[in-house]
Write an enzyme that holds these catalytic residues in place. Sequence first.
Site, PDB file in Angstrom:
ATOM      1  N   ASP A 371      -1.492  17.276 -91.265  1.00 53.22           N
ATOM      2  CA  ASP A 371      -1.333  17.186 -92.233  1.00 53.22           C
ATOM      3  C   ASP A 371      -0.835  16.792 -93.458  1.00 53.22           C
ATOM      4  OD1 ASP A 371      -3.795  17.293 -94.655  1.00 53.22           O
ATOM      5  OD2 ASP A 371      -2.624  18.799 -95.108  1.00 53.22           O
ATOM      6  N   LYS A 372      -0.577  15.898 -94.502  1.00 56.04           N
ATOM      7  CA  LYS A 372       0.201  15.515 -95.608  1.00 56.04           C
ATOM      8  C   LYS A 372       0.135  16.302 -96.583  1.00 56.04           C
ATOM      9  CE  LYS A 372      -0.554  12.625 -98.677  1.00 56.04           C
ATOM     10  NZ  LYS A 372      -0.108  12.768-100.235  1.00 56.04           N
ATOM     11  N   THR A 373      -0.790  16.332 -97.112  1.00 60.01           N
ATOM     12  CA  THR A 373      -0.747  17.591 -98.557  1.00 60.01           C
ATOM     13  C   THR A 373      -0.361  18.529 -98.380  1.00 60.01           C
ATOM     14  OG1 THR A 373      -2.281  14.937 -99.377  1.00 60.01           O
ATOM     15  CG2 THR A 373      -1.542  17.323-100.924  1.00 60.01           C
ATOM     16  N   THR A 521      -3.890  12.422 -92.823  1.00 60.87           N
ATOM     17  CA  THR A 521      -4.334  12.539 -94.474  1.00 60.87           C
ATOM     18  C   THR A 521      -6.020  11.784 -94.915  1.00 60.87           C
ATOM     19  OG1 THR A 521      -3.135  12.171 -95.931  1.00 60.87           O
ATOM     20  CG2 THR A 521      -2.898  10.524 -95.276  1.00 60.87           C
ATOM     21  N   GLY A 522      -6.256  12.608 -96.247  1.00 58.72           N
ATOM     22  CA  GLY A 522      -7.562  11.273 -96.495  1.00 58.72           C
ATOM     23  C   GLY A 522      -6.787  10.357 -97.794  1.00 58.72           C
ATOM     24  N   LYS A 549     -11.638  14.033 -88.804  1.00 58.82           N
ATOM     25  CA  LYS A 549     -10.304  14.976 -88.811  1.00 58.82           C
ATOM     26  C   LYS A 549      -9.944  15.141 -87.020  1.00 58.82           C
ATOM     27  CE  LYS A 549      -7.957  15.395 -92.699  1.00 58.82           C
ATOM     28  NZ  LYS A 549      -7.001  16.827 -94.089  1.00 58.82           N
ATOM     29  N   ASP A 568      -3.301  23.391 -93.130  1.00 59.96           N
ATOM     30  CA  ASP A 568      -3.260  24.423 -94.910  1.00 59.96           C
ATOM     31  C   ASP A 568      -4.390  24.415 -95.762  1.00 59.96           C
ATOM     32  OD1 ASP A 568      -3.090  22.153 -96.162  1.00 59.96           O
ATOM     33  OD2 ASP A 568      -2.178  23.731 -97.348  1.00 59.96           O
ATOM     34  N   ASP A 572      -9.317  20.975 -92.516  1.00 60.97           N
ATOM     35  CA  ASP A 572      -8.037  20.945 -90.978  1.00 60.97           C
ATOM     36  C   ASP A 572      -8.551  21.843 -90.408  1.00 60.97           C
ATOM     37  OD1 ASP A 572      -6.671  19.340 -92.271  1.00 60.97           O
ATOM     38  OD2 ASP A 572      -5.702  21.220 -93.704  1.00 60.97           O
TER      39      ASP A 572
END
Length: 678
Positions: A371-373, A521-522, A549, A568, A572
């Site tokens: 996941d990115k953020t 990522t969104g 996802k 996180d 997710d």
Amino acid sequence: MSVHAEHDLMTARHVRHGEEPAHGHGGQGHAGMIADFRKRFRVALILTLPILALSPMIQSFLGLEQVLAFRGDAWLLLALSSLVYFYGGWPFLNGLMSELGERQPGMMTLIALAITVAYFYSAAVVLGLPGKVFFWELATLIDVMLLGHWIEMKSVMGASGALEALVRLMPTEAHRLREDGSAEDVPVTELRPGDRVLVKPGDKVPTDGVIVSGRTTLNEAMLTGESRPVERTQGEEAIGGAINGEGAITLEIRKTGDETYLSQVIEMVRQAQASRSRTQDLANRAARWLTWIALSVGGITLVVWLWLLQDFNFALERMVTVMVITCPHALGLAVPLVVAVSTSLAAGRGLLIRDRAAFERARNLKAIVFDKTGTLTEGRFGVSDVVVLGERGEDEVLELAAALESQSSHPIATGIVQAAQERGIRTGEVTGFENLPGQGARARVNGVLVQVVSPGYVRSEDITVDSEEPGRLMAQGKTVVFVLEDNRAIGAVALADIVRDESRDAIERLKAMDIQCMMLTGDATAVARAVAEELGLDDYFAEVLPDQKAARIRGVKQRGLSVAMVGDGVNDAPALVEADLGIAIGAGTDVAIESADIILVRSDPRNVADIVALSRATYSKMIQNLLWATGYNTVAIPLAAGAAYGMGVVLTPAFGAALMSLSTIIVAINAKLLGRQS
């Protein structure tokens, strides 16, 4: 609990069957078992000396028959041997009853049968049966077995020491504050949510809570794997078991008992050690088969040697040696010990394993999707670039922008101010602050008119920008604001979700392990592309809705790749479940954590590489132990049966017991060495 049950608890039987070891303070149950075996060994060893002196074979070998023999010596020999058999051999006899009661004959069964056959046959000879006594072999066999078990249990206790250390982290007393502000010392078990406690410098935090006054640093190394003390102040959480630094703090209790972080870690580690795996099941099945092989080969050995030599004493000795040397201790410990060591190591490094089998699958991972953020990035708006458009330098541009934005609470303003603080830039005096709705803000900084405005404002006011860099940054999905001085563009500041420094190292390490790294990522495609290029990712998926996802993870799996998902957030959770291995960042939501197989206590993506490395090292140790345990028996059983008799090689029961014990100790030590390899 019987001695056998306690011993098996030490030797990882609780790992195989899910029984909970008695923790206690300092592991008193385990220490008591070690002390018991040590005591029995010492008593048996003392009694063995006169047994050796009274044994006809030893007297003949030393030529001392006339000196040491006397009337009634056989009865004294029987009495001393009986003491060794019943006292020294009690753990094995008790273990025999336990294993037969469970209908699972194993190691204790083999040892007990071997010493029982030797004892009762020798006793029958003293009572009149023709033959030779085996009392000295019996005594030395029990001595070696007790010594081997004593050393083995010490090794096992050391292997599980990290988990015991976690238990010992929790203090027993706390300084609870009364309503008048005075303190009273009370057991930690009496604390309740809402109580306030004083934690003095050097004290351990008694249980999880929030700091209501004071400022200090806390050493959480054993809890989170973070080696450096972390600063904590009013309003922040403190974890029970952390060691307080230089400042006194007042803590309001939030969690007690099983709800605390440390208790959950201990329970998670215990469950992980108790969970089964395919490798472990293989070892257990092999150990059971080895028990039956020992019993059958022992019987066949007796019959064959009786048929060949018609010497019952020799045949009986070969049978006893086979049964002793084939004891599957090493094989039974090969995997459970490694499991105990690796799980404890992981917990000490801030890697909490919830699913043991999933952790073992980590060694085969071919792709990891992040996941990115909040995972690869810090999850906050920060300054990524400062572009100089005039005569002022970067720090001067940032200084003017930060001074102006210090008067605003907008996320962009917060990011600029924090960037200036991180660079140690001091801002000037601000007067006449004014918001420009939808366009920015302006004010005078040290008497100079400064504006921080949007690209739209620059275009509408037809302000000249002699650089293509701001446009390139905007194409990457970054937010760009312009800094104007007296209505002239002197610079531009680009903001984005800041990529963690740790992410770069994590990606490099994973790629070195031949693992593809991807991102999910969104965020907009431009933003995702910029992060992917900065980190050198193999692939990325942008503008993915939460309900999509899991489908993206399935798509990666359909490429034939074993995949892990690292996330996180609540969105997710489906992807974490869909992946072959779900890894949750510890700072994430409870939903994500409950959906994951492994939890990272720290929000550090480098720990993902640690998981893979530890999984591979763990599997390697398991295979090493299994190869040693099985290889040892392949050679030892024929030798014990007398296959090398024609070459003059004959193993005694005591020597066979020494080999068996040595094999077990080697397996235990090899498991403990996992910490140096991973």
